[in-house]
Every structure is written in C-alpha cells, then in structure tokens.
Write a protein that holds these residues in place. Structure first.
Motif, PDB file in Angstrom:
ATOM      1  N   GLY A  73       0.767  -1.225   0.000  1.00  0.00           N
ATOM      2  CA  GLY A  73       0.000   0.000   0.000  1.00  0.00           C
ATOM      3  C   GLY A  73       0.805   1.286   0.000  1.00  0.00           C
ATOM      4  O   GLY A  73       0.255   2.344   0.238  1.00  0.00           O
ATOM      5  N   PHE A  74       2.103   1.252  -0.264  1.00  0.00           N
ATOM      6  CA  PHE A  74       2.873   2.487  -0.366  1.00  0.00           C
ATOM      7  C   PHE A  74       2.447   3.249  -1.607  1.00  0.00           C
ATOM      8  O   PHE A  74       1.982   2.670  -2.580  1.00  0.00           O
ATOM      9  N   ALA A  75       2.641   4.548  -1.583  1.00  0.00           N
ATOM     10  CA  ALA A  75       2.321   5.371  -2.745  1.00  0.00           C
ATOM     11  C   ALA A  75       3.302   5.078  -3.870  1.00  0.00           C
ATOM     12  O   ALA A  75       4.478   4.854  -3.633  1.00  0.00           O
ATOM     13  N   THR A  76       2.816   5.081  -5.087  1.00  0.00           N
ATOM     14  CA  THR A  76       3.682   4.953  -6.252  1.00  0.00           C
ATOM     15  C   THR A  76       3.868   6.339  -6.848  1.00  0.00           C
ATOM     16  O   THR A  76       3.067   7.241  -6.588  1.00  0.00           O
ATOM     17  N   PRO A  77       4.914   6.526  -7.668  1.00  0.00           N
ATOM     18  CA  PRO A  77       5.072   7.835  -8.312  1.00  0.00           C
ATOM     19  C   PRO A  77       3.809   8.262  -9.053  1.00  0.00           C
ATOM     20  O   PRO A  77       3.425   9.418  -9.001  1.00  0.00           O
ATOM     21  N   GLN A  78       3.140   7.323  -9.718  1.00  0.00           N
ATOM     22  CA  GLN A  78       1.958   7.683 -10.486  1.00  0.00           C
ATOM     23  C   GLN A  78       0.819   8.139  -9.579  1.00  0.00           C
ATOM     24  O   GLN A  78       0.148   9.115  -9.874  1.00  0.00           O
ATOM     25  N   SER A  79       0.612   7.471  -8.448  1.00  0.00           N
ATOM     26  CA  SER A  79      -0.471   7.889  -7.560  1.00  0.00           C
ATOM     27  C   SER A  79      -0.172   9.246  -6.922  1.00  0.00           C
ATOM     28  O   SER A  79      -1.072  10.049  -6.712  1.00  0.00           O
ATOM     29  N   ILE A  80       1.098   9.513  -6.638  1.00  0.00           N
ATOM     30  CA  ILE A  80       1.486  10.820  -6.110  1.00  0.00           C
ATOM     31  C   ILE A  80       1.291  11.870  -7.199  1.00  0.00           C
ATOM     32  O   ILE A  80       0.763  12.947  -6.957  1.00  0.00           O
ATOM     33  N   LEU A  81       1.717  11.549  -8.420  1.00  0.00           N
ATOM     34  CA  LEU A  81       1.636  12.464  -9.550  1.00  0.00           C
ATOM     35  C   LEU A  81       0.193  12.900  -9.803  1.00  0.00           C
ATOM     36  O   LEU A  81      -0.065  14.050 -10.141  1.00  0.00           O
ATOM     37  N   GLU A  82      -0.746  11.974  -9.610  1.00  0.00           N
ATOM     38  CA  GLU A  82      -2.150  12.310  -9.826  1.00  0.00           C
ATOM     39  C   GLU A  82      -2.613  13.400  -8.862  1.00  0.00           C
ATOM     40  O   GLU A  82      -3.480  14.194  -9.196  1.00  0.00           O
ATOM     41  N   ASN A  83      -2.030  13.449  -7.674  1.00  0.00           N
ATOM     42  CA  ASN A  83      -2.403  14.458  -6.679  1.00  0.00           C
ATOM     43  C   ASN A  83      -1.558  15.728  -6.794  1.00  0.00           C
ATOM     44  O   ASN A  83      -2.022  16.801  -6.451  1.00  0.00           O
ATOM     45  N   ASP A  84      -0.322  15.610  -7.203  1.00  0.00           N
ATOM     46  CA  ASP A  84       0.578  16.762  -7.326  1.00  0.00           C
ATOM     47  C   ASP A  84       1.556  16.507  -8.464  1.00  0.00           C
ATOM     48  O   ASP A  84       2.574  15.838  -8.283  1.00  0.00           O
ATOM     49  N   TYR A  95       3.849  18.100  -9.829  1.00  0.00           N
ATOM     50  CA  TYR A  95       5.213  18.610  -9.736  1.00  0.00           C
ATOM     51  C   TYR A  95       6.035  17.921  -8.656  1.00  0.00           C
ATOM     52  O   TYR A  95       7.253  17.978  -8.675  1.00  0.00           O
ATOM     53  N   PHE A  96       5.372  17.270  -7.715  1.00  0.00           N
ATOM     54  CA  PHE A  96       6.074  16.651  -6.598  1.00  0.00           C
ATOM     55  C   PHE A  96       7.080  15.599  -7.066  1.00  0.00           C
ATOM     56  O   PHE A  96       8.246  15.631  -6.685  1.00  0.00           O
ATOM     57  N   VAL A  97       6.626  14.656  -7.889  1.00  0.00           N
ATOM     58  CA  VAL A  97       7.505  13.569  -8.349  1.00  0.00           C
ATOM     59  C   VAL A  97       8.685  14.136  -9.116  1.00  0.00           C
ATOM     60  O   VAL A  97       9.838  13.799  -8.839  1.00  0.00           O
ATOM     61  N   ARG A  98       8.410  15.014 -10.055  1.00  0.00           N
ATOM     62  CA  ARG A  98       9.487  15.605 -10.854  1.00  0.00           C
ATOM     63  C   ARG A  98      10.505  16.320  -9.967  1.00  0.00           C
ATOM     64  O   ARG A  98      11.712  16.134 -10.110  1.00  0.00           O
ATOM     65  N   ASN A  99      10.025  17.132  -9.027  1.00  0.00           N
ATOM     66  CA  ASN A  99      10.935  17.871  -8.148  1.00  0.00           C
ATOM     67  C   ASN A  99      11.755  16.945  -7.266  1.00  0.00           C
ATOM     68  O   ASN A  99      12.942  17.177  -7.040  1.00  0.00           O
ATOM     69  N   ARG A 100      11.138  15.870  -6.743  1.00  0.00           N
ATOM     70  CA  ARG A 100      11.879  14.903  -5.923  1.00  0.00           C
ATOM     71  C   ARG A 100      12.943  14.205  -6.757  1.00  0.00           C
ATOM     72  O   ARG A 100      14.052  13.950  -6.284  1.00  0.00           O
ATOM     73  N   LEU A 101      12.635  13.919  -8.013  1.00  0.00           N
ATOM     74  CA  LEU A 101      13.618  13.270  -8.887  1.00  0.00           C
ATOM     75  C   LEU A 101      14.788  14.206  -9.191  1.00  0.00           C
ATOM     76  O   LEU A 101      15.949  13.775  -9.192  1.00  0.00           O
ATOM     77  N   TYR A 102      14.507  15.475  -9.430  1.00  0.00           N
ATOM     78  CA  TYR A 102      15.603  16.430  -9.651  1.00  0.00           C
ATOM     79  C   TYR A 102      16.449  16.604  -8.382  1.00  0.00           C
ATOM     80  O   TYR A 102      17.670  16.760  -8.470  1.00  0.00           O
ATOM     81  N   ASP A 103      15.824  16.562  -7.214  1.00  0.00           N
ATOM     82  CA  ASP A 103      16.591  16.605  -5.966  1.00  0.00           C
ATOM     83  C   ASP A 103      17.527  15.402  -5.885  1.00  0.00           C
ATOM     84  O   ASP A 103      18.695  15.532  -5.492  1.00  0.00           O
ATOM     85  N   GLN A 104      17.026  14.234  -6.250  1.00  0.00           N
ATOM     86  CA  GLN A 104      17.867  13.039  -6.245  1.00  0.00           C
ATOM     87  C   GLN A 104      18.988  13.149  -7.280  1.00  0.00           C
ATOM     88  O   GLN A 104      20.113  12.731  -7.031  1.00  0.00           O
ATOM     89  N   TYR A 105      18.669  13.730  -8.414  1.00  0.00           N
ATOM     90  CA  TYR A 105      19.715  13.924  -9.425  1.00  0.00           C
ATOM     91  C   TYR A 105      20.846  14.784  -8.864  1.00  0.00           C
ATOM     92  O   TYR A 105      22.026  14.470  -9.047  1.00  0.00           O
TER      93      TYR A 105
END
Length: 174
Positions: A41-52, A54-64
């Motif tokens: 039941g953890f959130a997936t990038p897609q389920s997070i993306l549906e709610n926000d 920019y969140f997934v993209r920004n977290r990925l750039y932070d990781q980059y």
C-alpha cells in the motif's frame, strides 16, 4: 521477514546482475513479486503524480543533484559507484517508499507498459544495449531521463539522442 531484510538479501544476491549484464537464470523467469512494496500500500510515483504533478518531478531532480556525476560501477549501489538498476532502486525506495527488484530485467517485468508519448515523471524507460544487456533510467520531463551512464556516471540524457533512440526498448509505469 521485514521488507528491510528482504531488500538487503536481494541486494546481496543480485548485486552482480545489474545493468548491462547477462541475466542470471533467476532473471529469465518471472519472479514472485509479492514482497514488493506495492503489495503493502505504499504510494507509487503515479499515484502521487495524480495528486501533485510537480512533486515527483521535483523529488527526482533533488535526487539527481545528490547523485549527479557519481561514477558508473557495475554492481555498485553507493555514492562511490552505482549502476543503472541500483540507482533506480535506491531512488524509488528513498523518495516513494517503493521497493523494486535489483536488476534491470526484473524491473522491466513490473508495472504497466506505456508508449513513449505517455511518459510522465517517475516512469521507467528501458533500453536494449546489446544481445543480452539492458539499461534503465527514470523519466523526468520533456524527453529527458536520469540514469547511470557507463561513460558519464549519473547524468540526464535525451530520448531523442541518436544512441538512446536506437536502443529504446520500452517504458513502464509503476
């Protein structure tokens, strides 16, 4: 057995079978994926993306920014050296609490296959780089993806680059 113990066990047994490696016999069959976090039941990038979006993209750039320039090391899984599938696995666990398999080929067996024109931040892009070798990266935006390149280390590349365009295999959404 906890997810942490399973992840450590998988890392230990799968470390040699990272990107651009010949698959082990275990990789050639569809493994039991019941221990992966999407079953918990953890959130997936897609389920997070549906709610926000920019969140997934920004977290990925932070990781980059954290991983940028880390050298490529087949079987590596740290800031001193990392391969493509370990990078994807580590980022998904850290940012989304989502445990992926250790190898590129095993990661490619998960999720929903999508077309290139459907890609959104957090989708995985796969490439067939040789007769029995594969590569994986994480899609960011505007045909750009983050990956551990054997020549440049952790970098961002374009799907329109002639090399990656010719080697493109498939994309999946977790």
């Amino acid at each position: 057995m906890s997810l942490k113990h399973i992840a450590i066990l998988l890392l230990g047994t799968g470390i040699i079978a990272g990107c651009s490696s010949t698959p082990s016999p275990r990789d050639s069959t569809h493994e039991n994926i019941s221990y992966y976090s999407h079953q918990s039941g953890f959130a997936t990038p897609q389920s997070i993306l549906e709610n926000d979006p920019y969140f997934v993209r920004n977290r990925l750039y932070d990781q980059y920014q954290e991983w940028r320039g880390t050298r490529y090391q087949l079987g590596g899984a740290s800031h001193s050296g990392v391969d493509c599938s370990a990078l994807v696995k580590i980022i998904f666990e850290k940012e989304f609490g989502y445990t992926l398999p250790r190898t590129t080929l095993s990661q490619a067996q998960l999720g929903e296959k999508i077309s290139r024109n459907e890609l959104t931040a957090g989708d995985l892009v796969f490439f067939k780089t040789g007769v029995r070798t594969w590569h994986v990266g994480i899609y960011l935006e505007n045909k750009k993806f983050m990956h551990a390149s054997s020549s440049k280390g952790v970098t961002i590349s374009s799907l329109d680059n002639s090399y990656w365009k010719a080697k493109y295999w498939k994309s999946i959404r977790i």
